[in-house]
Scaffold this motif. Structure first.
Motif, PDB file in Angstrom:
ATOM      1  N   UNK A  42       0.828  -1.213   0.000  1.00  0.00           N
ATOM      2  CA  UNK A  42       0.000   0.000   0.000  1.00  0.00           C
ATOM      3  C   UNK A  42       0.856   1.255   0.000  1.00  0.00           C
ATOM      4  N   UNK A  43       1.988   1.220   0.706  1.00  0.00           N
ATOM      5  CA  UNK A  43       2.901   2.363   0.677  1.00  0.00           C
ATOM      6  C   UNK A  43       3.400   2.586  -0.750  1.00  0.00           C
ATOM      7  N   UNK A  44       3.768   1.504  -1.421  1.00  0.00           N
ATOM      8  CA  UNK A  44       4.269   1.610  -2.791  1.00  0.00           C
ATOM      9  C   UNK A  44       3.201   2.163  -3.730  1.00  0.00           C
ATOM     10  N   UNK A  45       1.956   1.747  -3.532  1.00  0.00           N
ATOM     11  CA  UNK A  45       0.875   2.173  -4.423  1.00  0.00           C
ATOM     12  C   UNK A  45       0.435   3.606  -4.151  1.00  0.00           C
ATOM     13  N   UNK A  46       0.414   4.007  -2.891  1.00  0.00           N
ATOM     14  CA  UNK A  46      -0.077   5.339  -2.537  1.00  0.00           C
ATOM     15  C   UNK A  46       1.026   6.386  -2.482  1.00  0.00           C
ATOM     16  N   UNK A  47       2.269   5.953  -2.402  1.00  0.00           N
ATOM     17  CA  UNK A  47       3.373   6.882  -2.498  1.00  0.00           C
ATOM     18  C   UNK A  47       3.764   7.602  -1.235  1.00  0.00           C
ATOM     19  N   UNK A  48       3.147   7.262  -0.101  1.00  0.00           N
ATOM     20  CA  UNK A  48       3.549   7.895   1.152  1.00  0.00           C
ATOM     21  C   UNK A  48       3.135   7.025   2.325  1.00  0.00           C
ATOM     22  N   UNK A  49       3.860   7.178   3.422  1.00  0.00           N
ATOM     23  CA  UNK A  49       3.554   6.416   4.637  1.00  0.00           C
ATOM     24  C   UNK A  49       2.236   6.878   5.234  1.00  0.00           C
ATOM     25  N   UNK A  50       2.009   8.185   5.237  1.00  0.00           N
ATOM     26  CA  UNK A  50       0.788   8.714   5.851  1.00  0.00           C
ATOM     27  C   UNK A  50      -0.454   8.290   5.074  1.00  0.00           C
ATOM     28  N   UNK A  51      -0.372   8.297   3.723  1.00  0.00           N
ATOM     29  CA  UNK A  51      -1.522   7.868   2.919  1.00  0.00           C
ATOM     30  C   UNK A  51      -1.826   6.398   3.148  1.00  0.00           C
ATOM     31  N   UNK A  52      -0.786   5.582   3.228  1.00  0.00           N
ATOM     32  CA  UNK A  52      -0.994   4.159   3.507  1.00  0.00           C
ATOM     33  C   UNK A  52      -1.586   3.968   4.895  1.00  0.00           C
ATOM     34  N   UNK A  53      -1.133   4.779   5.854  1.00  0.00           N
ATOM     35  CA  UNK A  53      -1.681   4.685   7.204  1.00  0.00           C
ATOM     36  C   UNK A  53      -3.162   5.006   7.241  1.00  0.00           C
ATOM     37  N   UNK A  54      -3.569   6.055   6.527  1.00  0.00           N
ATOM     38  CA  UNK A  54      -4.998   6.406   6.480  1.00  0.00           C
ATOM     39  C   UNK A  54      -5.807   5.290   5.835  1.00  0.00           C
TER      40      UNK A  54
END
Length: 300
Positions: A16-28
């Protein structure tokens, strides 16, 4: 066993981090804090003995090893989910989160009821309906299935046609009483139109008539990016314009809008359900697609 589960969980977070491009976006998206996401990715890197992500204060990028691992992790996660569904039995209760995206007007008028009925039939499932007239990236937004109109872009998505929307020319009785009723494409140049903001780069009206397609110059009086707003503008007499059936059936039945130039219309819009290309399609997506197909067949 515990370490294997930790690695699998870390793999899911990394994807999910790879797909969304950020740690915070993956966290949400995963309902995790940013530190928790970072910890799981770091633990996965330590387990593998390689760096998967290059982190800076402004951006995040996959390393060469990260790109290779992502390409292999995706089908592994899909296979794990498929195996879990087979063990649980696809005919049993659906669980998990299902994210659906649809155009605003069509979604509010029709897909909302279809989605509510589906969730009521599957109470173990959490369903999220996103209404947006823009094309969203299904992977970036973690969308499981989207509804799209018109010609599909080459996107690597699986598409299933649900039906076709007819688009006719309409105007209010008040507008026609004041400005007259056009009966030829040439007569439209004396009128004003109501249209979508993104429909065309200039004041043209793309029509289909007895002799094929044509572009007519019609000055625009009112722009909007929402179907309901455009319908209100048409009913208020701000201009004439194209409208989708069946979304204006009520206005036509009540006489608030009248069809004009019946030999001319906008090109019909095919309606598709699209979802990411994958060998494995989750049971929740397959079930919703079947439910959606039945619901839409009763509308268009």
């Amino acid at each position: 066993m515990g370490e294997s589960m930790d690695v699998l969980a870390g793999m899911g977070v990394f994807v999910r981090v790879a797909e969304l491009g950020s740690l915070s976006a993956a966290g949400r998206d995963l309902n995790l804090s940013q530190p928790a996401v970072s910890q799981k990715v770091t633990a996965l890197e330590q387990h593998l003995g390689v760096r998967l992500i290059n982190r800076t204060t402004r951006q995040l990028a996959l390393t060469e090893a990260g790109l290779a691992y992502y390409a292999r992790a995706k089908p592994v996660l899909a296979a794990v989910n498929e195996a879990a569904e087979l063990i649980a039995g696809t005919g049993s209760q659906l669980t998990g989160h299902l994210r659906i995206q649809a155009p605003t007007g069509f979604g509010q008028m029709y897909v909302a009821d279809i989605a509510v009925e589906f969730q009521q039939a599957h109470p173990g499932l959490t369903l999220e309906l996103m209404l947006d007239d823009r094309y969203v990236d299904l992977t970036e937004q973690a969308v499981d299935l989207a509804i799209r109109f018109g010609n599909l872009r080459s996107s690597g998505l699986v598409a299933q046609r649900l039906g076709t929307l007819q688009r006719i020319l309409v105007a209010s009785p008040g507008y026609l009483a004041q400005h007259g009723t056009p009966d030829t494409p040439e007569a439209l140049s004396n009128h004003r139109q109501v249209r979508f903001s993104w429909a065309a780069p200039d004041d043209t009206m793309p029509l289909v008539g007895p002799k094929g397609s044509l572009l007519v110059q019609v000055q625009t009086s009112f722009f909007a990016n929402n179907t309901f707003v455009l319908t209100k503008a048409l009913v208020a007499g701000l201009g004439l314009g194209g409208a989708q059936l069946p979304q204006i059936n009520a206005e036509l039945a009540a006489g608030k809008l009248l069809r004009i130039m019946p030999n001319y219309h906008y090109a019909p819009l095919d309606v598709h359900a699209v979802y990411p290309t994958a060998h494995y399609v989750p049971a929740k997506v397959r079930a919703f697609l079947n439910h959606l197909r039945t619901g839409v067949s009763n509308i268009i």
